[in-house]
Enzyme design. Structure first.
Site, PDB file in Angstrom:
ATOM      1  CD  GLU A 217      -2.364   1.540   2.673  1.00  0.00           C
ATOM      2  OE1 GLU A 217      -3.157   2.501   2.798  1.00  0.00           O
ATOM      3  OE2 GLU A 217      -2.050   0.782   3.616  1.00  0.00           O
ATOM      4  CB  CYS A 221       3.799   9.231  -3.988  1.00  0.00           C
ATOM      5  SG  CYS A 221       4.835   9.384  -5.456  1.00  0.00           S
ATOM      6  CB  ALA A 222       5.795  14.294  -2.323  1.00  0.00           C
ATOM      7  CE  LYS A 230      17.283  17.010 -13.482  1.00  0.00           C
ATOM      8  NZ  LYS A 230      18.252  17.532 -12.495  1.00  0.00           N
TER       9      LYS A 230
END
Length: 498
Positions: A217, A221-222, A230
């Site tokens: 799980e 997210c960052a 990029k």
């Protein structure tokens, strides 16, 4: 402040706990210093020259643009030339350039533009490949790293975890900071981070593996914006997929995604249809209000950590095999002088067999005008077949002209009577133009070409006009009539349909 108060209480309980308190305070102090200068080392750690050098190196992989003849040309920063103190640029038209930092900063493509170009598939393949090569080089040289860390009490790991927590807090302002801290530092959760030069956290994912259920799980997210454009976001997710499959032994990734990050997860291979059995994840993962449950099934053999490099090599191998099998040996022949006249009819007829390089590539006369509609005497010469096709098209047009619903299509649309028509319809078609093309005996070399123009004429009418208008209804009735006479005409003229 809370940390300071807690340490004061512990100091009263003995020297042993005092040492632990001092250790905690030193870690916290280092973390605050690091997060305050997230992307640039402090002058105490490196010299100003080294700092500028790192900033220049970190520009590699960024997109730039220039205007040429009114069009935007996209380029990629591939590196920094120390001799000339300029940045190396490769543009989509394969032209290389060297520009100074002032020009570079003015022409950097903003993240919103890059996202739009990726979504609309406008980033040239050449630049995508070069960007992945830049990331490969940075990983090999140690300027970029992907590390997997959990709360194991190691000082350096704790510093990075707190930096990652700070990163999540900045990028996820709607999520309570206390909740982020609990998840990032939870002993059941793990994190994968993007580390610049082994010291700065510029992105990461915090996740919880459910090994018995076979899935992971994703909690948070960052990635920093200048790293995301990029390609670090995709590479970060690929590293997690590789690690989760090979080291954790799971087969699926699941996450409850906010609406503003759904597009990112879709690009990473996630879908809204969960292929994992419901009884394996229900009760283990919580679906939040406003969140969208998404999942990704991991392929057993796909090398996620270098997928882009692998596909690039495969593409190059295919190109080489095509060149080996090609009879033309990759020779570039001169073009042809092709001018269109009225109704798109060639001003000067060109024989197919006279096109430079066509015969050398393996073309033969029997491939001319390939069509799924064949005459009964298919062995006849090309001129005889063309006469049969032209006669059939003339008979169809005569019946169409005599139909009572053909009146809106006999002449080109008058823009005075249909405001904005040619802004909406970019490829207009009418019976007059079709008739001109038929009578030229040069344009329609197959029935498919004639059929395509007729269908375009009907489709244009339905695109511009509302369904309740007489023009829309005429288009439907006339198209139905045309389909009937076309099929019956094929049988009457002894055409065979493959």
């Amino acid at each position: 402040m809370n940390a300071g108060v807690g340490e004061t209480k512990k100091q009263k309980k003995g020297k042993g706990r005092q040492k632990a308190s001092n250790r905690t305070r030193s870690i916290y102090s280092c973390v605050v210093s690091s997060s305050a200068h997230e992307s640039s080392p402090s002058p105490d750690e490196v010299s100003i020259v080294e700092k500028v050098k790192r900033e220049n190196e970190d520009m590699a992989g960024r997109y730039v643009f220039k205007m040429f003849c009114g069009e935007r040309i996209i380029g990629l920063v591939t590196g920094y030339d120390n001799e000339t103190s300029k940045f190396k640029i490769v543009y989509e038209d394969c032209n290389n350039d060297l520009i100074d930092k002032e020009i570079l900063l003015r022409t950097l493509a903003p993240p919103t533009l890059v996202d739009w170009m990726f979504d609309s598939h406008r980033i040239p393949r050449l630049l995508c490949i070069l960007q992945q090569k830049v990331l490969d080089d940075e990983e090999q040289e140690g300027r970029l790293g992907f590390v997997f860390i959990e709360n194991d009490g190691v000082d350096e790991h704790m510093i990075w975890l707190i930096e990652l927590k700070n990163l999540f807090s900045r990028h996820l302002p709607h999520v309570p900071k206390e909740y982020i801290v609990r998840r990032v530092l939870d002993l059941n959760h793990k994190s994968v981070m993007v580390i610049r030069r082994n010291q700065d956290v510029v992105g990461g994912i915090t996740y919880r593996p459910f090994l018995s259920q076979g899935f992971v799980e994703i909690a948070f997210c960052a990635v920093m914006a200048n790293e995301l454009i990029k390609g670090c976001g995709t590479r970060l997710m690929n590293h997690l997929k590789q690690h989760a499959r090979d080291m954790e032994g799971v087969t699926h990734l699941l996450t409850c995604a906010d609406s503003n990050v759904v597009d990112y997860f879709l690009k990473q291979g996630f879908t809204k249809e969960i292929t994992l059995e419901k009884d394996r994840w229900q009760g283990y993962i919580k679906v939040y209000d406003g969140g969208i449950l998404m999942g990704c099934e991991l392929h057993l053999k796909l090398p996620y950590s270098y997928t882009t490099t692998m596909t690039s090599h495969q593409r190059q191998a295919i190109i080489e095999r095509i060149r080996e099998a090609s009879n033309s040996e990759n020779i570039v022949y001169p073009g042809i002088d092709f001018q269109k006249g009225e109704a798109g009819i060639p001003s000067c007829p060109i024989k197919v067999e006279d096109i430079p390089g066509l015969k050398e590539a393996g073309w033969t006369p029997d491939q001319y005008g390939h069509s799924r509609f064949k005459t009964e005497n298919d062995s006849a010469d090309t001129a005889s077949n063309q006469e049969s096709i032209t006669a059939f098209m003339r008979s169809l047009l005569k019946q169409i002209y005599d139909h009572p619903d053909a009146w809106p299509f006999k002449e080109p649309v008058d823009s005075d009577n249909a405001p904005g028509y040619y802004d909406v319809i970019k490829d207009p078609m009418d019976l007059k133009m079709i008739t001109t093309r038929v009578e030229s005996e040069q344009y329609y070399i197959t029935l498919e070409m004639f059929l395509a123009d007729m269908k375009r004429m009907f489709a244009n009418a339905r695109t511009y006009n509302m369904h309740h208008t007489v023009y829309y209804k005429c288009a439907n009735r006339l198209e139905s009539f045309f389909s009937g006479i076309f099929q019956s005409g094929l049988q009457d003229n002894k055409f065979q349909q493959n």
